[in-house]
Design a protein around this motif. Structure first.
Motif, PDB file in Angstrom:
ATOM      1  N   ASP A  10       9.424  -1.058  -4.982  1.00 13.15           N
ATOM      2  CA  ASP A  10       8.722  -2.291  -5.333  1.00 13.15           C
ATOM      3  C   ASP A  10       7.864  -2.690  -4.139  1.00 13.15           C
ATOM      4  O   ASP A  10       8.378  -2.966  -3.062  1.00 13.15           O
ATOM      5  N   PRO A  16      -0.665  -5.988  -4.313  1.00 16.05           N
ATOM      6  CA  PRO A  16      -0.804  -6.335  -5.733  1.00 16.05           C
ATOM      7  C   PRO A  16      -1.342  -5.218  -6.606  1.00 16.05           C
ATOM      8  O   PRO A  16      -1.298  -5.315  -7.823  1.00 16.05           O
ATOM      9  N   GLN A  18      -0.001  -2.509  -7.243  1.00  8.01           N
ATOM     10  CA  GLN A  18       1.109  -2.016  -8.047  1.00  8.01           C
ATOM     11  C   GLN A  18       1.386  -2.947  -9.223  1.00  8.01           C
ATOM     12  O   GLN A  18       1.647  -2.494 -10.341  1.00  8.01           O
ATOM     13  N   TYR A  19       1.274  -4.245  -8.980  1.00  6.98           N
ATOM     14  CA  TYR A  19       1.511  -5.217 -10.036  1.00  6.98           C
ATOM     15  C   TYR A  19       0.475  -5.087 -11.149  1.00  6.98           C
ATOM     16  O   TYR A  19       0.799  -5.182 -12.330  1.00  6.98           O
ATOM     17  N   GLN A  20      -0.773  -4.879 -10.769  1.00  8.12           N
ATOM     18  CA  GLN A  20      -1.794  -4.759 -11.804  1.00  8.12           C
ATOM     19  C   GLN A  20      -1.657  -3.440 -12.567  1.00  8.12           C
ATOM     20  O   GLN A  20      -1.954  -3.374 -13.761  1.00  8.12           O
ATOM     21  N   ASP A  23       1.147  -4.073 -15.040  1.00  7.27           N
ATOM     22  CA  ASP A  23       0.632  -4.919 -16.111  1.00  7.27           C
ATOM     23  C   ASP A  23      -0.230  -4.104 -17.079  1.00  7.27           C
ATOM     24  O   ASP A  23      -0.149  -4.266 -18.300  1.00  7.27           O
ATOM     25  N   TYR A 159      -7.484  -8.161 -12.175  1.00  8.92           N
ATOM     26  CA  TYR A 159      -6.272  -8.827 -11.679  1.00  8.92           C
ATOM     27  C   TYR A 159      -6.578 -10.086 -10.863  1.00  8.92           C
ATOM     28  O   TYR A 159      -5.949 -11.121 -11.043  1.00  8.92           O
TER      29      TYR A 159
END
Length: 345
Positions: A10, A16, A18-20, A23, A159
């Protein structure tokens, strides 16, 4: 039923991208879980909790490298055991994005190469960012070319908020409309070449020319080192803090040019971020970036010092708005949608 993908490690809010990506995959119906790297047996623990169908490693350095040789060797052995378990016991496909051939800190590189080659040769699919890296990785790690895919990241404008105007960005950061602003935005780390940037900028003439360094340092000691090198220079601003997602737009839209003077770079999310905000990018010349940004040749430098200084000067002489528009097109027209195929093993 869609397969469950486990993301390791993580990356947290400081990365970010990775987060996008997560998503983006969820919107296509994929199930995604993520887990931290931990110190020992992080993969084993995450598998027991999430029971994934596919395991994706964004990077493996935090799983195999320690501060001492003994810790590094122990982590490598345990990681080897976990990969054996994934392949032979659980028969779980492994996916990976190869960001760099070696870790930025240059720690235990010979050991890293051995375990990284072992790992890469057991991945089902590997993602890189350029054809040159694909060929280089195949030769360097002895990996079959047919398992290496060239796929770009999801553009950051999917994002990051981007509603602030140039004027609002400059008002927020207390700059005039006439100022020429060079921006470095990202984690402040030794491999990113900030020492050379600060030195070169101090030689740059212009009372209304500014350098903004925005980002949290990776250690208090290095933050103090940067502050000492800035030495209260009246045209260098150091915002020593993590820049929140909704605040990035003010920095980007206020800036004329983004400067990323990395000492060694295969790929950088910071470059992608600049492109998504339609910004020209001053950075080190590499084969990958030459092909990606061939339309902005004037903004590449080969070494620091005078080469970087000349590039800083050149940025004030060209049509940077035109370069920025082209950079946005490069970001949006990439093949990032192929990620959906990549993750459906």
């Amino acid at each position: 039923m869609n397969k469950k993908i486990l993301f390791l490690p993580d990356a947290g809010p400081n990365n970010p991208f990775q987060y996008q990506l997560i998503d983006f995959l969820k919107k296509d119906g994929l199930q995604v879980a993520k887990a931290p790297s931990g110190r020992f047996l992080a993969t084993w623990k995450a598998i027991r909790i999430h029971k994934p169908d596919v395991v994706y490693y964004d990077w493996i350095q935090s799983f195999i490298l320690g501060k001492t040789l003994l810790i590094t060797l122990l982590k490598c052995f345990l990681f080897w055991f976990e990969i054996q378990y994934l392949i032979h016991i659980r028969k779980t496909p492994i996916l990976h994005t190869l960001h760099n051939m070696r870790n930025h800190a240059g720690r235990w590189t010979k050991i890293e190469h051995v375990i990284y080659r072992y790992f890469l040769r057991r991945c089902s699919r590997i993602r890189v960012y350029s054809d040159s890296t694909r060929l280089k990785a195949s030769r360097f790690f002895k990996i079959p070319l047919d398992k290496i895919y060239v796929i770009q990241d999801v553009p950051y404008h999917h994002y990051y908020p981007n509603t602030a105007t140039r004027k609002e960005g400059r008002t927020n950061l207390n700059f005039s409309d006439t100022a020429f602003i060079y921006l470095f935005l990202g984690m402040v780390k030794p491999y990113k070449g900030l020492e050379e940037l600060i030195k070169a900028f101090k030689e740059l003439e212009g009372e209304d020319t500014y350098l903004v360094i925005a980002g949290k340092g990776d250690s208090v000691l290095y933050e103090k080192s940067i502050e000492q090198q800035i030495d209260s220079h009246p045209r260098i601003v150091f915002h020593n803090a993590f820049i929140a997602i909704d605040q990035v737009q003010y920095y980007m839209n206020a800036a004329n040019v983004v400067v990323l003077p990395f000492k060694n770079i295969e790929h950088s999310g910071s470059v992608d971020l600049a492109l998504s905000f339609g910004k020209p990018v001053i950075t080190k010349e590499t084969i990958f970036l030459q092909r990606l940004l061939h339309h902005q040749q004037e903004l590449f430098f080969r070494k620091g010092g005078k080469s970087l200084l000349k590039t800083l000067q050149k940025a004030q002489q060209i049509d940077i708005a035109k370069v920025g528009q082209k950079n946005y097109q490069v970001a949006e027209q990439s093949n990032y949608k192929d990620l959906l195929k990549f993750f459906r093993v």
